[in-house]
Design a protein around this motif. Structure first.
Motif, PDB file in Angstrom:
ATOM      1  N   LEU A  39       1.916  12.354   5.860  1.00  0.00           N
ATOM      2  CA  LEU A  39       1.885  11.009   5.283  1.00  0.00           C
ATOM      3  C   LEU A  39       1.833   9.947   6.379  1.00  0.00           C
ATOM      4  O   LEU A  39       1.131   8.936   6.260  1.00  0.00           O
ATOM      5  CB  LEU A  39       3.112  10.802   4.387  1.00  0.00           C
ATOM      6  CG  LEU A  39       3.192   9.484   3.603  1.00  0.00           C
ATOM      7  CD1 LEU A  39       1.967   9.286   2.717  1.00  0.00           C
ATOM      8  CD2 LEU A  39       4.471   9.435   2.766  1.00  0.00           C
ATOM      9  N   TRP A  40       2.561  10.175   7.468  1.00  0.00           N
ATOM     10  CA  TRP A  40       2.513   9.241   8.595  1.00  0.00           C
ATOM     11  C   TRP A  40       1.114   9.177   9.212  1.00  0.00           C
ATOM     12  O   TRP A  40       0.707   8.147   9.749  1.00  0.00           O
ATOM     13  CB  TRP A  40       3.505   9.671   9.676  1.00  0.00           C
ATOM     14  CG  TRP A  40       4.938   9.350   9.377  1.00  0.00           C
ATOM     15  CD1 TRP A  40       5.888  10.210   8.945  1.00  0.00           C
ATOM     16  CD2 TRP A  40       5.573   8.069   9.489  1.00  0.00           C
ATOM     17  NE1 TRP A  40       7.086   9.558   8.768  1.00  0.00           N
ATOM     18  CE2 TRP A  40       6.930   8.250   9.109  1.00  0.00           C
ATOM     19  CE3 TRP A  40       5.148   6.801   9.869  1.00  0.00           C
ATOM     20  CZ2 TRP A  40       7.851   7.197   9.105  1.00  0.00           C
ATOM     21  CZ3 TRP A  40       6.068   5.756   9.879  1.00  0.00           C
ATOM     22  CH2 TRP A  40       7.390   5.944   9.494  1.00  0.00           C
ATOM     23  N   GLN A  41       0.382  10.279   9.123  1.00  0.00           N
ATOM     24  CA  GLN A  41      -0.878  10.391   9.854  1.00  0.00           C
ATOM     25  C   GLN A  41      -2.121  10.193   8.999  1.00  0.00           C
ATOM     26  O   GLN A  41      -3.234  10.289   9.506  1.00  0.00           O
ATOM     27  CB  GLN A  41      -0.948  11.783  10.511  1.00  0.00           C
ATOM     28  CG  GLN A  41       0.171  12.035  11.512  1.00  0.00           C
ATOM     29  CD  GLN A  41       0.262  13.493  11.924  1.00  0.00           C
ATOM     30  OE1 GLN A  41      -0.692  14.261  11.771  1.00  0.00           O
ATOM     31  NE2 GLN A  41       1.416  13.896  12.467  1.00  0.00           N
ATOM     32  N   VAL A  42      -1.970   9.930   7.692  1.00  0.00           N
ATOM     33  CA  VAL A  42      -3.150   9.823   6.831  1.00  0.00           C
ATOM     34  C   VAL A  42      -4.046   8.670   7.288  1.00  0.00           C
ATOM     35  O   VAL A  42      -3.565   7.632   7.750  1.00  0.00           O
ATOM     36  CB  VAL A  42      -2.772   9.624   5.343  1.00  0.00           C
ATOM     37  CG1 VAL A  42      -2.022  10.821   4.802  1.00  0.00           C
ATOM     38  CG2 VAL A  42      -1.999   8.337   5.126  1.00  0.00           C
ATOM     39  N   GLU A  43      -5.333   8.865   7.119  1.00  0.00           N
ATOM     40  CA  GLU A  43      -6.288   7.804   7.434  1.00  0.00           C
ATOM     41  C   GLU A  43      -6.306   6.811   6.280  1.00  0.00           C
ATOM     42  O   GLU A  43      -6.417   7.194   5.110  1.00  0.00           O
ATOM     43  CB  GLU A  43      -7.675   8.399   7.653  1.00  0.00           C
ATOM     44  CG  GLU A  43      -7.769   9.288   8.884  1.00  0.00           C
ATOM     45  CD  GLU A  43      -9.195   9.786   9.119  1.00  0.00           C
ATOM     46  OE1 GLU A  43     -10.099   9.355   8.366  1.00  0.00           O
ATOM     47  OE2 GLU A  43      -9.386  10.596  10.034  1.00  0.00           O
ATOM     48  N   THR A  44      -6.207   5.533   6.623  1.00  0.00           N
ATOM     49  CA  THR A  44      -6.175   4.480   5.595  1.00  0.00           C
ATOM     50  C   THR A  44      -7.252   3.450   5.937  1.00  0.00           C
ATOM     51  O   THR A  44      -6.980   2.443   6.594  1.00  0.00           O
ATOM     52  CB  THR A  44      -4.789   3.818   5.553  1.00  0.00           C
ATOM     53  OG1 THR A  44      -4.462   3.337   6.869  1.00  0.00           O
ATOM     54  CG2 THR A  44      -3.729   4.801   5.118  1.00  0.00           C
ATOM     55  N   PRO A  45      -8.498   3.709   5.490  1.00  0.00           N
ATOM     56  CA  PRO A  45      -9.615   2.823   5.858  1.00  0.00           C
ATOM     57  C   PRO A  45      -9.522   1.413   5.291  1.00  0.00           C
ATOM     58  O   PRO A  45     -10.185   0.509   5.786  1.00  0.00           O
ATOM     59  CB  PRO A  45     -10.831   3.572   5.304  1.00  0.00           C
ATOM     60  CG  PRO A  45     -10.289   4.461   4.237  1.00  0.00           C
ATOM     61  CD  PRO A  45      -8.919   4.848   4.665  1.00  0.00           C
ATOM     62  N   THR A  46      -8.706   1.215   4.250  1.00  0.00           N
ATOM     63  CA  THR A  46      -8.583  -0.134   3.683  1.00  0.00           C
ATOM     64  C   THR A  46      -7.151  -0.622   3.809  1.00  0.00           C
ATOM     65  O   THR A  46      -6.205   0.168   3.933  1.00  0.00           O
ATOM     66  CB  THR A  46      -8.990  -0.170   2.198  1.00  0.00           C
ATOM     67  OG1 THR A  46      -8.018   0.561   1.430  1.00  0.00           O
ATOM     68  CG2 THR A  46     -10.366   0.444   1.989  1.00  0.00           C
ATOM     69  N   GLU A  47      -6.986  -1.935   3.733  1.00  0.00           N
ATOM     70  CA  GLU A  47      -5.651  -2.533   3.858  1.00  0.00           C
ATOM     71  C   GLU A  47      -4.751  -2.095   2.715  1.00  0.00           C
ATOM     72  O   GLU A  47      -3.577  -1.780   2.914  1.00  0.00           O
ATOM     73  CB  GLU A  47      -5.777  -4.057   3.884  1.00  0.00           C
ATOM     74  CG  GLU A  47      -4.452  -4.781   4.092  1.00  0.00           C
ATOM     75  CD  GLU A  47      -4.617  -6.289   4.172  1.00  0.00           C
ATOM     76  OE1 GLU A  47      -3.613  -6.989   4.004  1.00  0.00           O
ATOM     77  OE2 GLU A  47      -5.754  -6.750   4.407  1.00  0.00           O
ATOM     78  N   SER A  48      -5.299  -2.037   1.494  1.00  0.00           N
ATOM     79  CA  SER A  48      -4.505  -1.632   0.330  1.00  0.00           C
ATOM     80  C   SER A  48      -4.061  -0.186   0.449  1.00  0.00           C
ATOM     81  O   SER A  48      -2.923   0.167   0.082  1.00  0.00           O
ATOM     82  CB  SER A  48      -5.310  -1.824  -0.959  1.00  0.00           C
ATOM     83  OG  SER A  48      -5.568  -3.189  -1.187  1.00  0.00           O
ATOM     84  N   HIS A  49      -4.950   0.648   0.970  1.00  0.00           N
ATOM     85  CA  HIS A  49      -4.627   2.061   1.162  1.00  0.00           C
ATOM     86  C   HIS A  49      -3.441   2.193   2.130  1.00  0.00           C
ATOM     87  O   HIS A  49      -2.465   2.917   1.861  1.00  0.00           O
ATOM     88  CB  HIS A  49      -5.863   2.785   1.709  1.00  0.00           C
ATOM     89  CG  HIS A  49      -5.761   4.278   1.679  1.00  0.00           C
ATOM     90  ND1 HIS A  49      -6.856   5.097   1.820  1.00  0.00           N
ATOM     91  CD2 HIS A  49      -4.706   5.114   1.553  1.00  0.00           C
ATOM     92  CE1 HIS A  49      -6.475   6.357   1.768  1.00  0.00           C
ATOM     93  NE2 HIS A  49      -5.171   6.395   1.607  1.00  0.00           N
ATOM     94  N   GLY A  50      -3.495   1.483   3.238  1.00  0.00           N
ATOM     95  CA  GLY A  50      -2.421   1.533   4.222  1.00  0.00           C
ATOM     96  C   GLY A  50      -1.127   0.948   3.692  1.00  0.00           C
ATOM     97  O   GLY A  50      -0.030   1.459   3.971  1.00  0.00           O
ATOM     98  N   LEU A  51      -1.226  -0.127   2.907  1.00  0.00           N
ATOM     99  CA  LEU A  51      -0.034  -0.760   2.343  1.00  0.00           C
ATOM    100  C   LEU A  51       0.649   0.180   1.354  1.00  0.00           C
ATOM    101  O   LEU A  51       1.884   0.312   1.350  1.00  0.00           O
ATOM    102  CB  LEU A  51      -0.416  -2.069   1.653  1.00  0.00           C
ATOM    103  CG  LEU A  51       0.733  -2.933   1.116  1.00  0.00           C
ATOM    104  CD1 LEU A  51       1.704  -3.303   2.228  1.00  0.00           C
ATOM    105  CD2 LEU A  51       0.179  -4.188   0.441  1.00  0.00           C
ATOM    106  N   ALA A  52      -0.149   0.870   0.531  1.00  0.00           N
ATOM    107  CA  ALA A  52       0.418   1.828  -0.419  1.00  0.00           C
ATOM    108  C   ALA A  52       1.131   2.952   0.328  1.00  0.00           C
ATOM    109  O   ALA A  52       2.230   3.371  -0.048  1.00  0.00           O
ATOM    110  CB  ALA A  52      -0.675   2.392  -1.320  1.00  0.00           C
ATOM    111  N   ARG A  53       0.507   3.449   1.398  1.00  0.00           N
ATOM    112  CA  ARG A  53       1.132   4.502   2.192  1.00  0.00           C
ATOM    113  C   ARG A  53       2.477   4.053   2.749  1.00  0.00           C
ATOM    114  O   ARG A  53       3.467   4.783   2.725  1.00  0.00           O
ATOM    115  CB  ARG A  53       0.170   4.875   3.334  1.00  0.00           C
ATOM    116  CG  ARG A  53       0.586   6.068   4.235  1.00  0.00           C
ATOM    117  CD  ARG A  53       1.493   5.676   5.401  1.00  0.00           C
ATOM    118  NE  ARG A  53       1.058   4.521   6.141  1.00  0.00           N
ATOM    119  CZ  ARG A  53       0.173   4.544   7.147  1.00  0.00           C
ATOM    120  NH1 ARG A  53      -0.353   5.693   7.542  1.00  0.00           N
ATOM    121  NH2 ARG A  53      -0.159   3.415   7.761  1.00  0.00           N
ATOM    122  N   ASP A  54       2.527   2.814   3.256  1.00  0.00           N
ATOM    123  CA  ASP A  54       3.766   2.320   3.857  1.00  0.00           C
ATOM    124  C   ASP A  54       4.875   2.124   2.822  1.00  0.00           C
ATOM    125  O   ASP A  54       6.058   2.372   3.107  1.00  0.00           O
ATOM    126  CB  ASP A  54       3.491   1.018   4.611  1.00  0.00           C
ATOM    127  CG  ASP A  54       2.694   1.260   5.893  1.00  0.00           C
ATOM    128  OD1 ASP A  54       2.624   2.424   6.324  1.00  0.00           O
ATOM    129  OD2 ASP A  54       2.140   0.286   6.442  1.00  0.00           O
TER     130      ASP A  54
END
Length: 411
Positions: free
Chosen positions: A236-251
């Motif tokens: 989960l720490w290392q997933v690729e998040t090409p969009t801002e929303s994707h990265g925000l959801a991960r965080d």
């Protein structure tokens, strides 16, 4: 008991009809005056004789009405005493109690719907306090009240009072909910809401005892408990998040996993971390009342939380539960998690994570803000080999820190 009819000050010398007010006294204690609904001409009212003077038909009718009101009050007192002596209501009847019943602001024994509405109104009144319930929880209470209204109407028991039900009656309501159809857990929850409402009446002394206090219907088989293992968290720490929303959801998912908070509570924390952080001799700890129950959660502040929040110097933007869940299907595939990933799974992950770190189950229960360890065991814990290893390390550490005392035998 004395019932005294009186005109208000300044209305005792007019020919214009004025309303008589009742001054009630029980065991020497008065309540505030209240309207009788009877009007008299002040110049025809004899306060010492407590009647309208004269022999007209109107005077006789008015005096008969006053005698009827007096008889109603005596009858109410007698009935309330009977219910008290029978153990149905807890307190001796007072002047205020009789006033409330006579003016129809209360019934002798509340109906089931009255009980549910009283408790629901109380829960609503907690808004803005640490004990306040979340809106979605209150919505479930409203659903439960609606289902109860349906059932009592269908069974023609709208006026059924709280003292007359039994476990058998509650079981009938429970089976009615199942046939709606509702799941076993949901039916048990709504039946539990009714039980809690009757408990509330007991607490506020409107009911002597809860007749279904010991009725706990079957919630069905426990659901399998799923959570992210260490390998999933690493990914989960290392997933690729090409969009801002994707990265925000991960965080947000990471924060949920490392705190175990419900999302609304986590939003309160990240908006003002200093208000909910306490320094202890063992390190910083998050201390926050749960919005859902008001219970206090005590959460060791892990470095991973600071690692996530460091990426948002201006504060992490909010993201609704629905927005996060739109990304979880993608993220669960990225981390190789075979079950449905939800924010609830992240809360369960925190329980497992703290156990793997060596915390005991009673400590994890406090981290999650549960009212009992049984809730944690039933819904949040599935023991794994990693947890056993953590326990072994804890026990070994404790034994190493305890000095070995050799006992020498003397001759």
């Amino acid at each position: 008991m004395t019932v005294y009819f009186r005109l208000r000050t300044g209305q005792r010398s007019s020919e214009k009809p004025r309303q008589l007010y009742i001054r009630l006294k029980v065991d020497g204690v008065e309540c505030s005056d209240y309207a009788s609904g009877v009007y008299v001409r002040p110049d025809k009212w004899n306060s010492s004789q407590q009647k309208v003077v004269g022999y007209s038909k109107l005077a006789q009718e008015t005096n008969n009405e006053l005698e009827s009101i007096l008889a109603e009050h005596k009858s109410l007192l007698a009935e309330l005493m009977r219910l008290h002596n029978a153990g149905v209501i807890p307190l001796l009847p007072a002047a205020e109690t009789i006033k409330q019943h006579w003016t129809r602001k209360a019934t002798l024994i509340p109906t089931l719907l009255d009980a549910f509405q009283t408790h629901y109104t109380y829960l609503r009144s907690l808004k803005g306090t640490p004990e306040a319930r979340e809106e979605r929880t209150l919505s479930k209470w409203k659903n439960g009240m609606d289902y109860l209204a349906e059932y009592v109407k269908l069974s023609k028991s709208e006026r059924l009072t709280c003292d007359l039900i039994s476990n058998k009656w509650a079981e009938g309501f429970y089976h009615y909910l199942i046939k709606k159809p509702l799941g076993l857990a949901t039916a048990a929850r709504y039946t539990g809401y009714l039980r809690a409402s009757l408990n509330h009446l007991v607490e506020i002394q409107q009911l002597a005892q809860n007749p279904i206090a010991n009725y706990f219907p079957d919630k069905g088989k426990d659901k399998p408990i799923y959570f992210l293992e260490d390998e999933h968290l690493d990914k989960l720490w290392q997933v690729e998040t090409p969009t801002e929303s994707h990265g925000l959801a991960r965080d947000w998912l990471l924060l949920l996993c490392y705190t175990g908070m419900d999302q609304p509570d986590l939003e309160r924390y990240v908006a003002s971390p200093g208000n909910f952080t306490e320094e202890t001799e063992a390190g910083p700890m998050i201390v926050i009342p749960r919005g859902k129950t008001g219970l206090i959660a005590c959460i060791p502040l892990l470095p991973e939380v600071g690692r996530v929040l460091a990426n948002y110097p201006g504060g992490i933007p909010k993201m609704s539960n629905q927005e996060i869940n739109r990304w979880t299907t993608i993220i669960q595939d990225q981390i190789g998690f075979t079950e449905r990933l939800t924010v609830k799974i992240c809360r369960k992950t925190a329980g497992a994570l703290f156990l793997r770190k060596g915390y005991r189950i009673e400590e994890v229960s406090k981290v999650l803000g549960h009212s009992s360890i049984q809730t944690t065991l039933r819904n949040y814990v599935r023991v794994t080999g990693a947890m056993v290893r953590a326990g072994m390390l804890r026990v070994q550490g404790a034994s190493q820190s305890t000095p070995f005392i050799q006992i020498h035998k003397t001759a």
